[in-house]
Design an enzyme around this catalytic site. Structure first.
Site, PDB file in Angstrom:
ATOM      1  N   ALA A  11      47.718  50.134  31.119  1.00 57.74           N
ATOM      2  CA  ALA A  11      46.423  49.424  31.395  1.00 57.74           C
ATOM      3  C   ALA A  11      45.558  50.532  32.223  1.00 57.74           C
ATOM      4  O   ALA A  11      44.650  50.814  31.761  1.00 57.74           O
ATOM      5  CB  ALA A  11      46.655  48.372  32.191  1.00 57.74           C
ATOM      6  N   ARG A  22      34.250  58.278  27.172  1.00 66.27           N
ATOM      7  CA  ARG A  22      32.633  57.880  27.027  1.00 66.27           C
ATOM      8  C   ARG A  22      31.791  58.513  28.164  1.00 66.27           C
ATOM      9  O   ARG A  22      30.770  58.812  27.872  1.00 66.27           O
ATOM     10  CB  ARG A  22      32.537  56.466  27.197  1.00 66.27           C
ATOM     11  CG  ARG A  22      33.543  55.514  26.370  1.00 66.27           C
ATOM     12  CD  ARG A  22      32.951  54.070  26.184  1.00 66.27           C
ATOM     13  NE  ARG A  22      33.410  53.288  27.662  1.00 66.27           N
ATOM     14  CZ  ARG A  22      34.586  52.744  27.701  1.00 66.27           C
ATOM     15  NH1 ARG A  22      35.526  52.655  26.790  1.00 66.27           N
ATOM     16  NH2 ARG A  22      34.859  52.022  28.703  1.00 66.27           N
ATOM     17  N   ALA A  41      49.874  44.677  26.513  1.00 65.34           N
ATOM     18  CA  ALA A  41      49.462  43.842  27.418  1.00 65.34           C
ATOM     19  C   ALA A  41      50.735  43.114  28.041  1.00 65.34           C
ATOM     20  O   ALA A  41      51.430  42.251  27.626  1.00 65.34           O
ATOM     21  CB  ALA A  41      48.811  42.677  26.787  1.00 65.34           C
ATOM     22  N   CYS A  43      51.123  41.343  30.537  1.00 60.62           N
ATOM     23  CA  CYS A  43      50.952  39.747  30.912  1.00 60.62           C
ATOM     24  C   CYS A  43      51.269  39.018  29.491  1.00 60.62           C
ATOM     25  O   CYS A  43      51.553  37.746  29.848  1.00 60.62           O
ATOM     26  CB  CYS A  43      49.548  39.593  31.267  1.00 60.62           C
ATOM     27  SG  CYS A  43      49.080  40.460  33.042  1.00 60.62           S
ATOM     28  N   VAL A  80      57.016  63.075  33.790  1.00 61.70           N
ATOM     29  CA  VAL A  80      56.441  63.768  34.536  1.00 61.70           C
ATOM     30  C   VAL A  80      57.436  63.970  35.818  1.00 61.70           C
ATOM     31  O   VAL A  80      57.743  63.167  36.413  1.00 61.70           O
ATOM     32  CB  VAL A  80      54.976  63.631  35.002  1.00 61.70           C
ATOM     33  CG1 VAL A  80      54.529  64.797  36.057  1.00 61.70           C
ATOM     34  CG2 VAL A  80      54.046  63.487  33.808  1.00 61.70           C
ATOM     35  N   ASP A 282      48.945  49.758  39.092  1.00 57.60           N
ATOM     36  CA  ASP A 282      49.861  49.278  39.988  1.00 57.60           C
ATOM     37  C   ASP A 282      50.711  50.133  40.732  1.00 57.60           C
ATOM     38  O   ASP A 282      51.536  49.632  41.735  1.00 57.60           O
ATOM     39  CB  ASP A 282      50.965  48.418  38.916  1.00 57.60           C
ATOM     40  CG  ASP A 282      50.217  47.100  38.151  1.00 57.60           C
ATOM     41  OD1 ASP A 282      49.251  47.016  38.589  1.00 57.60           O
ATOM     42  OD2 ASP A 282      51.169  46.456  37.466  1.00 57.60           O
ATOM     43  N   LYS A 360      41.441  15.431  45.159  1.00 54.23           N
ATOM     44  CA  LYS A 360      41.997  15.165  43.852  1.00 54.23           C
ATOM     45  C   LYS A 360      40.709  14.548  43.065  1.00 54.23           C
ATOM     46  O   LYS A 360      40.144  13.368  43.567  1.00 54.23           O
ATOM     47  CB  LYS A 360      43.284  14.319  44.152  1.00 54.23           C
ATOM     48  CG  LYS A 360      43.879  13.962  42.669  1.00 54.23           C
ATOM     49  CD  LYS A 360      45.109  12.976  43.018  1.00 54.23           C
ATOM     50  CE  LYS A 360      45.834  12.832  41.550  1.00 54.23           C
ATOM     51  NZ  LYS A 360      47.019  11.895  42.112  1.00 54.23           N
ATOM     52  N   TYR A 425      27.481  19.861  33.308  1.00 52.64           N
ATOM     53  CA  TYR A 425      28.180  18.779  33.124  1.00 52.64           C
ATOM     54  C   TYR A 425      27.916  18.202  31.716  1.00 52.64           C
ATOM     55  O   TYR A 425      26.888  18.239  31.203  1.00 52.64           O
ATOM     56  CB  TYR A 425      27.612  17.763  34.148  1.00 52.64           C
ATOM     57  CG  TYR A 425      27.940  16.139  33.864  1.00 52.64           C
ATOM     58  CD1 TYR A 425      29.246  15.782  33.512  1.00 52.64           C
ATOM     59  CD2 TYR A 425      26.928  15.471  33.587  1.00 52.64           C
ATOM     60  CE1 TYR A 425      29.510  14.384  33.032  1.00 52.64           C
ATOM     61  CE2 TYR A 425      27.181  14.115  33.038  1.00 52.64           C
ATOM     62  CZ  TYR A 425      28.484  13.704  32.842  1.00 52.64           C
ATOM     63  OH  TYR A 425      28.651  12.508  32.464  1.00 52.64           O
ATOM     64  N   TRP A 433      30.056  14.787  38.971  1.00 52.50           N
ATOM     65  CA  TRP A 433      30.181  15.668  39.969  1.00 52.50           C
ATOM     66  C   TRP A 433      31.377  16.480  39.641  1.00 52.50           C
ATOM     67  O   TRP A 433      32.493  16.247  39.776  1.00 52.50           O
ATOM     68  CB  TRP A 433      30.368  15.340  41.332  1.00 52.50           C
ATOM     69  CG  TRP A 433      29.181  14.538  42.021  1.00 52.50           C
ATOM     70  CD1 TRP A 433      29.023  13.044  41.758  1.00 52.50           C
ATOM     71  CD2 TRP A 433      28.198  14.996  42.732  1.00 52.50           C
ATOM     72  NE1 TRP A 433      27.844  12.842  42.530  1.00 52.50           N
ATOM     73  CE2 TRP A 433      27.100  13.821  42.957  1.00 52.50           C
ATOM     74  CE3 TRP A 433      28.172  16.345  43.126  1.00 52.50           C
ATOM     75  CZ2 TRP A 433      26.231  14.076  43.607  1.00 52.50           C
ATOM     76  CZ3 TRP A 433      26.903  16.519  43.958  1.00 52.50           C
ATOM     77  CH2 TRP A 433      25.984  15.345  44.338  1.00 52.50           C
TER      78      TRP A 433
END
Lengths: 443, 443
Positions: A11, A22, A41, A43, A80, A282, A360, A425, A433
């Site tokens: 990653a 770029r 990936a 994950c 390396v 990481d 809840k 909503y 709500w």
């Protein structure tokens, strides 16, 4: 022509390479990786094991050839061995060609990632004991499960990977036992929400043991049991998912400063303490945005952002990565969990006076068939009323709401700025709500 | 004992009553409504027609008896004829008992809502032509569709209600024709995203005509056609969903100031210009938070918030409702749309210099089976780079992401504060770069 070398091809490394390209179309860019796969990936690996992804190559975002077309050279199976910051060179062992050579850099990005932590316990090298970090691991696990058809699958560690593996291991129609050293599963959330998930998983037939210490593994030609301080647990398969350690030894030996958890210390520009050497992903630390403290929370999202930042800066641009909130999310069967910012435990250990809202409600209008349970827990600073953290647990559509709270915390919002927000909503999406607003209004 | 009268028994009225009760347990509270149903979820009506909700009473959040248990008196089928702000009284016609009487107030909340706009066209009273605003309407529509089984269902107006009706009318296995006067469907979004939805609906067999003007309706005992400037269109059923007009006549006659679209003008405390008279919900205006201008965007969410604010203040508390962003969301079959803040059209008419980011990516990691298309369009102020608006269209999981943008706009965030936000990622929920972040990074 300037030369950028990148150590690591997942990653952070590949994000850095792409962004550097770029930023400067003329830069010479070479990526060295000791792995056979790049740009995958990580994950997605649990879902490959669960047969939700037919082929491992679907996890690979872009191939060596695709990078070559962008004039980014990727050298696989190249380990390396050494960084010489004086000579501005690195020493490489081509594992396939059995050839050791050196390469010069103007700029270097260390994106060596992390490796699973394997506790030094008796029998930890027995066949049937696995870690899950790369495609090679996932192929080995899938192969083992399909051939050996073990009856008892033990997951050690109830963090994101351990929990995500549950739904994928259920594919194998075996007994699943989840072991966690902490007092509750998903230790980076608070105990109250973790208890709801615990009960849900237990009802689904997953056996959970918390507060458990692993003492070793039994078996001769393959694993047959896990020795614990709560007795021996039968196991035909063991996944060790107890966290990772940063691959920072190479950097440390080169005189690069390390920070918390021995991860490489990099600033907002992803610069290390040595000139022209950057780090990302990481293997390195970041900043917890609420506390301002150095932290180590290795995540794919952060690796991409840090990689992008390091790549831009190494190519002569100017970019900053300010830090993280520790946002996380996982699906576990038909439940979803997420968290961002600080937990109650965090606040207590930081001596922050806080208030809690714990509600809840429903994910959608109660008369909609897709409506399910959702728990929202929010923490705010007692005095300033600034939002400090959020945790969500619920059915489909619940957990991604954490992003609203991550946005609010990023912008240092107080409860009072948020309580009447104009959130979307319509009956299939929310009660009138929104659960987030219900929680905010409870403070 | 002080007396609070409330005119209107749906979202704003009943929210006001509940909040007033919580604010002052001793207040005398009476709600007058001319409708036979109270406290119902107007936004759920399309789903009732589509047989996704078995019984109409499931749309009723709380009954008269439940309010009575809170010491809130609700008088149904009571039409208020007059407000006398000098005498602090209202004149009521009990439609059931055929009895006219007056009632005194210390505080009055006007929450009379809105009614569907029906253009004054020839034949608009023919059987088979409907509006959809309350439970009575929805019962009549369902009854008509089940008994008459019309072959050609015409929806006039391609806003939220018109679009939400499509998936519900598809239940009746008839031809569906959607007519919209504007150049494109969902006129409160921009044409580019509307075009994607247009093509999707056309592929699903919905016939769409835009830029069309309705001239009248044909038929004798019931509707058989819609006369338009594009010729006559066969119709066995017509839904008029071309917007609403505020029920503000009663207030206007009492000398209460009206604002845009003739809606009742109320301030942040929901006070009208007359002492002790408040207003809330679809009968009154609010403030567009970005422009600071008075606007009329009647929505259930806003009605609840305004009602809560009016109820608290009328009961002696102190609350403020600052305004809206015009956030909206709808599900149309397996597509979702949402919007918040300003569109390109809005910016142009306000002479705001803006920049656009327009991206297409995936709702989840591309290797996940649940991953689908998502379009995100963002607008930012060209100079300050403050986020001004967002529009989303995509498959399941796409549209609720609008809340992240609504939160950011509420907090007046710039693009640069948002681009590296720590949003939640796991393969079933998002690509590693959340679509919102992809769009932010395109500026």
């Amino acid at each position: 022509m300037k030369k950028l070398l990148i150590i690591g091809g997942v990653a952070a490394g590949m994000s850095a390479a792409s962004k550097a390209r770029r930023t400067d179309p003329n830069l010479h860019i070479t990526v060295y990786t000791d792995e056979p796969y790049i740009s995958y990936a990580g994950c997605g690996l649990p879902y490959f094991i669960g047969n939700n992804i037919p082929r491992a190559d679907q996890l690979v975002a872009r191939s060596v050839e695709q990078f070559a077309a962008q004039n980014i050279q990727v050298r696989k199976s190249c380990q390396v061995l050494e960084i010489n910051s004086q000579a501005k060179s690195i020493l490489i062992n081509d594992l396939a060609a059995h050839n050791i050579f050196s390469d010069h850099y103007d700029r270097l990005i260390i994106a060596t990632g992390a490796r699973p932590y394997v506790p030094p316990l008796e029998g930890n090298d027995l066949p049937g004991i696995f870690v899950l970090r790369n495609i090679t691991h996932s192929l080995a696990i899938r192969d083992f499960l399909q051939k050996e058809k073990p009856a008892d699958l033990v997951i050690i560690g109830a963090g994101y990977i351990g929990l995500e593996m549950i739904e994928n291991l259920l594919e194998y129609n075996a007994r699943i036992i989840l072991l966690e050293r902490s007092p509750h599963i998903i230790p980076n959330m608070d105990e109250d929400l973790a208890a709801v998930l615990h009960n849900y998983l237990t009802a689904k037939g997953v056996e959970i043991r918390t507060n458990i210490n692993i003492l070793g593994f039994t078996g001769t030609d393959k694993v047959i049991g896990v020795k614990t301080d709560q007795g021996e647990i039968k196991a035909g398969f063991v996944l060790m998912s107890v966290g990772v350690v940063p691959n920072s030894e190479l950097a440390g030996q080169a005189g690069i400063e390390l920070g918390v958890r021995n991860a490489i210390r990099a600033n907002e520009r992803m610069e290390t303490n040595l000139p022209d050497i950057y780090s990302a992903g990481d293997c390195c630390t970041t900043t917890q945005l609420i506390t301002g403290r150095e932290t180590y929370i290795p995540m794919g999202t952060t690796a991409n952002k840090q990689g992008k930042t390091a790549g831009e800066n190494a190519a002569g641009g100017s970019a900053f990565f300010k830090g993280v909130l520790g946002t996380g999310i996982a699906r576990i069967l038909d439940k979803e969990i997420s968290r961002t910012g600080l937990t109650e435990k965090d606040c207590q250990s930081l001596n922050i006076e806080y208030r809690v809202s714990n509600i809840k409600t429903r994910t959608a209008a109660p008369y909609c068939s897709i409506s399910g349970e959702i728990y929202v827990k929010l923490l705010a600073d007692k005095n300033s009323r600034r939002l400090l953290g959020a945790q969500i647990l619920g059915s489909s559509g619940a957990a991604k709401r954490i992003d609203v709270m991550a946005t609010a915390i990023t912008l240092q919002a107080t409860i009072d700025q948020l309580i009447d927000m104009d959130l979307a909503y319509s009956p299939p999406f929310s009660p009138v709500w929104d659960p987030v607003l219900v929680a905010l209004n409870q403070f």
